[in-house]
Design an enzyme around this catalytic site. Structure first.
Site, mmCIF file in Angstrom:
data_model
loop_
_atom_site.group_PDB
_atom_site.id
_atom_site.type_symbol
_atom_site.label_atom_id
_atom_site.label_comp_id
_atom_site.label_asym_id
_atom_site.label_seq_id
_atom_site.Cartn_x
_atom_site.Cartn_y
_atom_site.Cartn_z
ATOM 1 N N GLU A 34 -95.505 -61.431 -19.852
ATOM 2 C CA GLU A 34 -94.652 -60.691 -18.934
ATOM 3 C C GLU A 34 -94.964 -61.232 -17.542
ATOM 4 O OE1 GLU A 34 -95.459 -56.531 -18.231
ATOM 5 O OE2 GLU A 34 -93.473 -56.214 -17.367
ATOM 6 N N ARG A 262 -108.507 -59.773 -28.906
ATOM 7 C CA ARG A 262 -108.500 -60.336 -27.557
ATOM 8 C C ARG A 262 -109.841 -60.951 -27.216
ATOM 9 N NH1 ARG A 262 -105.601 -58.150 -23.316
ATOM 10 N NH2 ARG A 262 -103.933 -56.737 -23.884
ATOM 11 N N LYS A 272 -105.534 -56.699 -16.212
ATOM 12 C CA LYS A 272 -104.661 -57.028 -15.096
ATOM 13 C C LYS A 272 -104.698 -55.930 -14.043
ATOM 14 C CE LYS A 272 -100.945 -59.742 -16.704
ATOM 15 N NZ LYS A 272 -99.572 -59.835 -17.189
#
Length: 579
Positions: A34, A262, A272
RNA sequence: UGGGGAAUUGUGUAACGGCAGCACCUACGACUCUGACUCGUAUUGUCUAGGUUCGAAUCCUAGUUCCCCAGCCA
């Protein structure tokens, strides 16, 4: 560029099985960021999984920006992400796509579903929706709008698109199962109203599809075979499959979603949201502050793409939650740089040394190899003069055992130059050593007969008069180590226990995170470097002998040339002293 | 209390019923005009309890612990 990944992993096993069974004839993957921030080292794991899996089986990878939420996305990030991927050495041979280019198809599928009774417009408020959804342990309730006539939903949906309703007034939902134990299946939202300008579609749309709807459609439209993503989407897989299944009349492919864990790194922030907090709170100078785990920051700091890919290859891919030791990344960086970074001498924390028997005006230009393993990289000259600088830590008036650097009465070698003997030092009122006096064995010049005798220590040095001042920026992790962090949080809890017994909220989480920041993550030193480094280009990396790898920074606002310490050399002596 | 996942040495990851391996880290040693590099040596592991089997990290049963999920974010 090679990424020597493990022989296999569970994803490749699955892919091979799919190929063997004929479920898929070829492999086609996608990397779907994104564009709401910069890529960080955590994304590299997905990048490598996506690109290498395709490459391994002769397929290609698409780059697709999942830009379905115009409130958060910007072109700046699209450009940054593409630059970072290229820097790492990957090429989206499958093509460049945007989820936003499928808005028409998504809209058509939505209409189709409404007509088939698979979707409906729901006018519950966000709050009501939450109650109707139920909880983890209780089933949800059907929306009162669930069974409204298809025609009514269709009309409302068209009017949503036409901009007749304000944001939040209604949404389009899939009609699945409000009693499902999997909350994602409880009539998830497909479309919401958003009066935001989209970075690519502008004001064309005021309704935007949700990830769970748009993502599988994007995958299928692009002919993706294997849709790799992280573990938190495991719960979404049934929904992913439901979407593909029910839209299969309008889709060319049936992708398979596979999830993996992850990347987590010790002492590294990989969220983030928190990284943004650091940038916006001024804790770092920007997304490319060399302490950040973003790729643009690592690039600026001097990490190489080769070392990062090597690192990702070594950590493997699995489904277990894990925290990789930062030491492994540093090892990969050292290994890569060690083989190719030219050598130079620079003193980071200078201490003046006066060579008492060296004539005042004498200059001796010494030949220094640029790389011990690569003679083809040539040599450069370092000039020895009467006054030089050595590293502060390389002199001790009263040395501990096994210290074989400079101390009164001891002989050491000046790298590439002469053997010198320490005769004493000078101190200021507070006892700080301000200068050291040495005599030079004039017969011991590098290459001469007298240089062959052994002395235990070899020190790096620079001339006091023929070197250049520079600014060294030394970086440490942004987070404290585990024990310090625990102590910091415990100390904090003791205080707040008295004041309040409030449960953990997101705001305390935020302050907790800030409390574990390493205050010493940046140290700036004014040192001196060999004059041959004056021509170093931005981004060029050297090994400063015995100190570490340093990369010329782009900062042009600083008074002196700036070098970032990429990573220090291994230092078994320092460890020994600490222990 | 529902659903979905995961547990192999300090860390990460292999082993797909047949000698628990590799890398990093750590320690020690050799070498050294970088206490680097390189080389050598060493320590430490199958979550627990049962079961199946000649043989189990692997198969079965029960349990324990950890992670994720209740956005009109992705």
């Amino acid at each position: 560029m090679d990424t020597p990944a493990a022989k296999t992993n569970f994803i490749w096993d699955a892919v091979e099985q799919d190929l063997r069974s004929g479920r898929y004839q070829s492999v086609h993957t996608r990397f779907p960021p994104e564009p709401n921030g910069y890529l960080h080292i955590g994304h590299c794991k997905a990048l490598v999984a996506d690109f290498l899996t395709a490459e391994k089986y002769g397929g290609v990878t698409n780059l697709r920006f999942d830009d379905t939420n115009p409130a958060k996305e910007e072109t700046e990030y699209v450009d940054g992400i593409m630059a970072d991927i290229r820097w790492l050495g990957f090429d989206w041979k499958g093509g460049l796509f945007f989820a936003s280019q499928y808005y028409d198809q998504c809209y058509a599928i939505a209409e189709d579903w409404i007509n088939r009774g698979l979707a409906y417009v729901c006018e519950l408020t966000a709050e009501e929706l939450r109650t109707y959804r139920g909880t983890l342990v209780e089933p949800g309730k059907n929306s009162p709008y669930r069974d409204r006539p298809c025609a009514e939903s269709l009309d409302l949906f068209h009017r949503m698109r036409a901009g007749e309703f304000p944001e939040g007034r209604m949404i389009l939902r899939m009609k699945i199962d409000m009693a499902s134990p999997n909350i994602n299946m409880r009539d998830p939202a497909m479309y919401r109203i958003l009066y935001k300008e989209h970075h690519r579609t502008g004001k064309t749309w005021c309704i935007y599809p949700m990830y769970d709807f748009a993502h599988p459609i994007g995958d299928a439209l692009e002919g993706i075979s294997h849709s790799l993503c992280s573990l938190e989407y495991e719960d979404h897989r049934p929904l992913y499959d439901w979407v593909v299944e029910h839209a299969s009349n309008l889709l060319p492919a049936r992708p398979r979603q596979i999830e993996f864990s992850r990347l987590n790194l010790t002492r590294t922030i990989m969220s983030k949201r928190y990284l943004r907090m650091l940038v916006e709170g001024g804790y770092v100078t920007g997304w490319d502050d060399p302490r950040m785990p973003t790729l643009c920051a690592m690039r600026r700091r001097g990490y190489t793409p080769e070392s990062i890919r090597d690192f990702i290859g070594r950590i493997g891919v699995a489904k277990a939650d894990s925290v990789v030791d930062l030491a492994l990344l540093e090892h990969c960086v050292r290994e890569d740089l060690g083989g190719k970074a030219p050598r130079a001498m620079a003193v980071v924390r200078p201490l003046k040394v006066i060579l008492t028997n060296w004539p005042e005006e004498k200059r001796d230009a010494l030949e220094m190899e640029n790389h011990p393993d690569h003679p083809e990289l040539g040599t450069h000259q370092a000039v020895l003069t009467r006054e030089i600088y050595i590293e502060q830590e390389d002199f001790m008036e009263e040395p501990p055992k096994k210290y074989f650097r400079m101390f009164p009465g001891n002989e050491v070698r000046l790298k590439g130059a002469y053997i010198v003997k320490c005769e004493g030092c000078e101190k200021d009122e507070s006892g700080i050593v301000t200068a050291v006096y040495c005599t030079v064995d004039m017969d011991s010049r590098n290459g001469s007969e007298g240089a062959s005798r052994k002395v235990k220590g070899t020190l790096h040095w620079v001339s006091a008069t023929e070197s250049l001042p520079f600014e060294a920026r030394l970086y440490e992790p942004l987070l404290m180590d585990e024990s310090d962090a625990e102590a910091a949080l415990a100390a904090d809890t003791e205080e707040s226990d008295i004041a309040s017994t409030a449960p953990t909220s997101s705001s305390t989480l935020k302050t907790d995170f800030l409390k574990t920041l390493n205050r010493g993550s940046l140290e700036t030193c004014c040192g001196y470097m060999e004059s041959y480094l004056a021509t170093a280009q931005e981004g060029e990396t050297f090994q400063f002998l015995r100190m570490g790898y340093y990369c010329k920074d782009r900062d042009s606002t600083a008074e002196l040339p700036v070098f970032n310490r990429v990573v220090g050399l291994r230092d078994s002596f320092a460890k020994q002293v600490k222990a």
